[in-house]
Every structure is written in C-alpha cells, then in structure tokens.
Design a protein around this motif. Sequence first.
Motif, PDB file in Angstrom:
ATOM      1  N   GLY A 192     -27.468  24.656 -50.815  1.00 16.11           N
ATOM      2  CA  GLY A 192     -26.933  23.478 -50.144  1.00 16.11           C
ATOM      3  C   GLY A 192     -27.932  22.504 -49.573  1.00 16.11           C
ATOM      4  O   GLY A 192     -27.544  21.537 -48.914  1.00 16.11           O
ATOM      5  N   ARG A 239     -27.397  31.707 -49.411  1.00 16.46           N
ATOM      6  CA  ARG A 239     -27.390  31.420 -47.979  1.00 16.46           C
ATOM      7  C   ARG A 239     -28.236  32.485 -47.305  1.00 16.46           C
ATOM      8  O   ARG A 239     -27.983  33.682 -47.474  1.00 16.46           O
ATOM      9  CB  ARG A 239     -25.972  31.460 -47.417  1.00 16.46           C
ATOM     10  N   ASP A 243     -29.170  30.349 -39.554  1.00 16.43           N
ATOM     11  CA  ASP A 243     -28.920  29.885 -40.921  1.00 16.43           C
ATOM     12  C   ASP A 243     -30.116  29.018 -41.311  1.00 16.43           C
ATOM     13  O   ASP A 243     -30.308  27.918 -40.769  1.00 16.43           O
ATOM     14  CB  ASP A 243     -27.621  29.067 -40.956  1.00 16.43           C
ATOM     15  N   ARG A 288     -29.357  25.425 -42.650  1.00 22.05           N
ATOM     16  CA  ARG A 288     -28.843  24.533 -41.610  1.00 22.05           C
ATOM     17  C   ARG A 288     -29.956  24.096 -40.664  1.00 22.05           C
ATOM     18  O   ARG A 288     -30.037  22.924 -40.277  1.00 22.05           O
ATOM     19  CB  ARG A 288     -27.720  25.223 -40.823  1.00 22.05           C
ATOM     20  N   ALA A 336     -29.129  17.480 -47.066  1.00 18.91           N
ATOM     21  CA  ALA A 336     -27.942  18.127 -47.617  1.00 18.91           C
ATOM     22  C   ALA A 336     -27.902  17.817 -49.111  1.00 18.91           C
ATOM     23  O   ALA A 336     -27.982  16.651 -49.511  1.00 18.91           O
ATOM     24  CB  ALA A 336     -26.686  17.621 -46.922  1.00 18.91           C
ATOM     25  N   ARG A 350     -25.802  17.259 -51.587  1.00 21.47           N
ATOM     26  CA  ARG A 350     -24.372  16.988 -51.756  1.00 21.47           C
ATOM     27  C   ARG A 350     -23.894  17.125 -53.199  1.00 21.47           C
ATOM     28  O   ARG A 350     -22.699  17.252 -53.439  1.00 21.47           O
ATOM     29  CB  ARG A 350     -24.041  15.605 -51.205  1.00 21.47           C
ATOM     30  N   ALA A 404     -23.084  20.924 -52.719  1.00 20.81           N
ATOM     31  CA  ALA A 404     -22.330  21.426 -51.554  1.00 20.81           C
ATOM     32  C   ALA A 404     -22.341  20.397 -50.436  1.00 20.81           C
ATOM     33  O   ALA A 404     -23.272  19.600 -50.323  1.00 20.81           O
ATOM     34  CB  ALA A 404     -22.936  22.731 -51.056  1.00 20.81           C
ATOM     35  N   ASP A 416     -21.835  21.520 -47.222  1.00 24.05           N
ATOM     36  CA  ASP A 416     -21.926  22.371 -46.037  1.00 24.05           C
ATOM     37  C   ASP A 416     -22.743  21.754 -44.903  1.00 24.05           C
ATOM     38  O   ASP A 416     -22.434  21.943 -43.727  1.00 24.05           O
ATOM     39  CB  ASP A 416     -22.536  23.722 -46.404  1.00 24.05           C
ATOM     40  N   TYR A 417     -23.809  21.035 -45.250  1.00 19.00           N
ATOM     41  CA  TYR A 417     -24.720  20.528 -44.227  1.00 19.00           C
ATOM     42  C   TYR A 417     -24.686  19.004 -44.105  1.00 19.00           C
ATOM     43  O   TYR A 417     -25.611  18.394 -43.563  1.00 19.00           O
ATOM     44  CB  TYR A 417     -26.140  21.001 -44.535  1.00 19.00           C
ATOM     45  N   ASP A 418     -23.634  18.401 -44.585  1.00 18.92           N
ATOM     46  CA  ASP A 418     -23.493  16.946 -44.565  1.00 18.92           C
ATOM     47  C   ASP A 418     -23.588  16.392 -43.140  1.00 18.92           C
ATOM     48  O   ASP A 418     -24.368  15.477 -42.866  1.00 18.92           O
ATOM     49  CB  ASP A 418     -22.155  16.556 -45.192  1.00 18.92           C
ATOM     50  N   ASP A 427     -24.764  17.838 -40.467  1.00 15.32           N
ATOM     51  CA  ASP A 427     -26.062  18.164 -39.862  1.00 15.32           C
ATOM     52  C   ASP A 427     -27.098  17.109 -40.240  1.00 15.32           C
ATOM     53  O   ASP A 427     -27.894  16.683 -39.402  1.00 15.32           O
ATOM     54  CB  ASP A 427     -26.529  19.542 -40.339  1.00 15.32           C
TER      55      ASP A 427
END
Length: 224
Positions: free
Chosen positions: A47, A100, A107, A110, A120, A122, A125, A127-129, A131
């Motif tokens: 991610g 992960r 994490d 992250r 991220a 994208r 994934a 998941d960390y957008d 952040d």
Amino acid sequence: MVNIASAALLASLLCVPGYGAADVAGRMDIVDGDTAHVAGQTIRFFGIDAPEAGQTCQNADGGIWACGKWVTERTRARFQGKQARCVEVDRDRYGRIVARCTADGTDVGRWLVQEGLAFAYRKYAMDYDLDEKRAAITDKGLHGSLVQDPAAFRAARVNGQSTGRVAPDASCAIKGNISSKGVRIYHVRGQEHYERTSINTAKGERWFCSDAEARAAGWRKAKR
C-alpha cells in the motif's frame, strides 16, 4: 467418505482470512523506503511507494538533495534490526512478498506515510490515503519538496529515459529544453523558467553539468 469432523476442520480452514498466505516473522533489515528483508524473505510493504535509494528531489529554494537516500536512512533508524511480523497480501511481478508489516506494534507502512517518507500507493490500495493527506497538509517530510513520482522514476530508469523537473543527478541540474519551434535553450537555477521547465529525454531534451557542456552541445542559455 469424509467424516463430519474432517468436513468441519476443512470448513474452518477455508474461512480463516489469509489462509495459504505467507506469515513471515523475524529480524527486519531495511533495503530502502518500501522494501525489507525479513527471515530471508524480500518484503515489499503493502500500500505504499517510496523514492528509490538513488532518487533526488528539489527543495523550495531550488536545491537538489538526495531524498531517496534520506528516506532509506530514516527508515533504517526506526526499524533496522527490529522483530517484525509480515502478513502476505500479494506477490509482485518480481516474486516478492507484498505484505503488511508490524514492528514494535507499529504498522510500518502507515508510519512511513504519516512521516512523509512514502506515499499511499493508490493504484493498489487506499489504506493510507488519509495518512498521506494529513502529512501533505503540514508539508511533512517529502511533501515539503518537489518529488518525482517513484513509479515514474523507475519506469524512466528502465527505459533509459528521464522525464521530470528534478535532476536525477544533483551535480548535473542544468535543464536542456527544446522549445515547440525546435530551439534548444538551457536553464540554470535561479532563472525565471527553471522551476517550471520539465525535461523529457525521449524528445531529445537533456540535463547538463555545466554551461560549457550545454553550449558545446548546441544549446543557448535562456535570456531570463
């Protein structure tokens, strides 16, 4: 005939999330900002995408700096030698485990995005957008500089081409641009159009290490 106990066991295994995926645990040795070795396996953090170790970036005053090396050093300072657990999500085209990973209860992916050391990814994934967006708002880490997309940097390197505003070699940052009329003009730091000029080597544009080199190759200096 399958007995009831065997059927129940099979059903329970099939319902376990991630069943059949690799679960790698051991010492973490950092390769770069998004890759590590754990228990003899090469792990690509899921991610996220970070600058390559040899990638450079441009800061607000036009200076070129080794951001890829800096990201690697920061990542090593935080996670090198830590005990990590990585759960496989996928395999990339190189056969590496995409996973992960957690270390010290953190994490890893992250943390890297939150610190502005990675982006991220994208394409694969979201998941960390959020952040990344929070880090960007405060210009944290890489967000305070002009950074070429790491995927684009890798693609250009594979193709022997370079496209972007940031020099791949900080010591050769003069921009040899070709205008729409075919005029060859070079720009140095501090000139009016230096920051906005992007170099595409596929079009014949190039980077120079000195004014003399640019003039010898047939480029003239921008007037302002």
